[in-house]
Design a protein around this motif. Structure first.
Motif, short mmCIF file in Angstrom:
data_model
loop_
_atom_site.label_atom_id
_atom_site.label_comp_id
_atom_site.label_asym_id
_atom_site.label_seq_id
_atom_site.Cartn_x
_atom_site.Cartn_y
_atom_site.Cartn_z
N GLY A 37 1.16 -1.46 -0.03
CA GLY A 37 -0.11 -0.04 0.26
C GLY A 37 0.84 1.53 -0.42
N THR A 38 1.43 1.39 0.75
CA THR A 38 2.87 2.73 0.91
C THR A 38 3.69 2.60 -0.80
OG1 THR A 38 3.48 2.16 2.96
CG2 THR A 38 5.13 3.40 2.08
N ASP A 39 3.49 1.33 -0.95
CA ASP A 39 4.51 1.32 -2.16
C ASP A 39 3.51 1.99 -2.96
OD1 ASP A 39 6.86 0.96 -1.15
OD2 ASP A 39 6.65 -1.44 -2.61
N ALA A 40 2.57 1.84 -3.57
CA ALA A 40 1.10 2.24 -4.58
C ALA A 40 1.15 3.73 -4.47
CB ALA A 40 -0.12 1.53 -4.11
N THR A 46 4.46 10.22 -7.31
CA THR A 46 5.31 10.29 -7.87
C THR A 46 5.03 10.25 -9.41
OG1 THR A 46 6.67 9.01 -6.93
CG2 THR A 46 7.15 9.83 -8.89
N SER A 47 3.46 9.55 -9.86
CA SER A 47 3.13 10.25 -11.26
C SER A 47 2.59 11.50 -11.68
CB SER A 47 2.21 8.78 -11.72
OG SER A 47 0.75 8.93 -10.93
N LYS A 100 -3.04 4.13 -16.60
CA LYS A 100 -3.63 3.71 -15.92
C LYS A 100 -3.10 2.94 -14.38
CE LYS A 100 -8.48 2.17 -15.14
NZ LYS A 100 -8.22 0.79 -13.92
N ALA A 101 -2.59 2.29 -15.12
CA ALA A 101 -2.24 1.25 -13.74
C ALA A 101 -1.57 2.05 -12.81
CB ALA A 101 -1.91 -0.15 -13.21
N THR A 102 -0.10 2.85 -13.20
CA THR A 102 0.61 3.55 -12.54
C THR A 102 -0.19 4.71 -11.81
OG1 THR A 102 2.40 2.69 -14.12
CG2 THR A 102 2.07 5.08 -12.73
N ARG A 103 -1.29 5.32 -12.55
CA ARG A 103 -2.00 7.20 -12.13
C ARG A 103 -2.45 6.51 -11.45
NH1 ARG A 103 -3.73 8.04 -17.03
NH2 ARG A 103 -5.01 7.81 -16.55
N GLU A 104 -3.76 5.79 -11.52
CA GLU A 104 -4.41 5.78 -10.34
C GLU A 104 -4.82 4.30 -9.41
OE1 GLU A 104 -8.28 4.27 -12.82
OE2 GLU A 104 -7.14 6.63 -14.59
N ASP A 105 -3.55 3.38 -9.79
CA ASP A 105 -3.79 2.36 -9.02
C ASP A 105 -2.33 2.23 -8.12
OD1 ASP A 105 -5.97 1.54 -9.55
OD2 ASP A 105 -5.27 0.40 -11.24
N GLY A 106 -1.34 2.66 -8.19
CA GLY A 106 -0.12 2.97 -7.76
C GLY A 106 0.44 1.77 -7.89
N ASP A 107 0.88 1.39 -9.70
CA ASP A 107 0.72 -0.29 -9.98
C ASP A 107 2.13 -0.30 -10.81
OD1 ASP A 107 1.30 -2.94 -9.68
OD2 ASP A 107 -0.37 -3.37 -10.61
#
Length: 107
Positions: A37-40, A46-47, A100-107
């Motif tokens: 969760g912290t990484d996400a 960051t994005s 989308k995964a990076t911006r919204e989910d932090g994945d």
């Protein structure tokens, strides 16, 4: 500068730093932190920072995310000696949803 101010200014600065430290770390929950969760949260933040930075000034879209992926892979394996073609095909599967995964989910 008067001698009193030479002593007061560092003392006040140190006091404010200690108060800030206690405010930030002194009243934490005793629960363990969720690393995923912290990484996400860090990735999503960051994005957002990159989108509003002086370099991009645009939302992280599929094209830009693809460029970041390509540059990241080149940084890891610039001589193309480590990753197999099957590895690159596996990374390519994530390319359409990467922004989308990076911006919204932090994945």
């Amino acid at each position: 500068m008067k001698p009193k101010f030479k002593i007061i200014i560092p003392a006040v600065s140190t006091s404010l730093a200690l108060v800030g430290y206690v405010a930030a770390f002194g009243f934490r929950n005793e629960e363990t932190l969720d690393a995923k969760g912290t990484d996400a949260a860090i990735t999503a933040l960051t994005s957002k920072l990159l989108e509003s930075s002086q370099f991009a000034h645009q939302q992280l879209n599929d094209e830009m995310a693809g460029k970041f992926l390509d540059r990241y892979l080149d940084a890891l394996d610039g001589a193309h000696l480590i990753f197999l073609k099957s590895d690159l095909e596996e990374f390519a599967k994530a390319r359409p949803n990467l922004a989308k995964a990076t911006r919204e989910d932090g994945d």
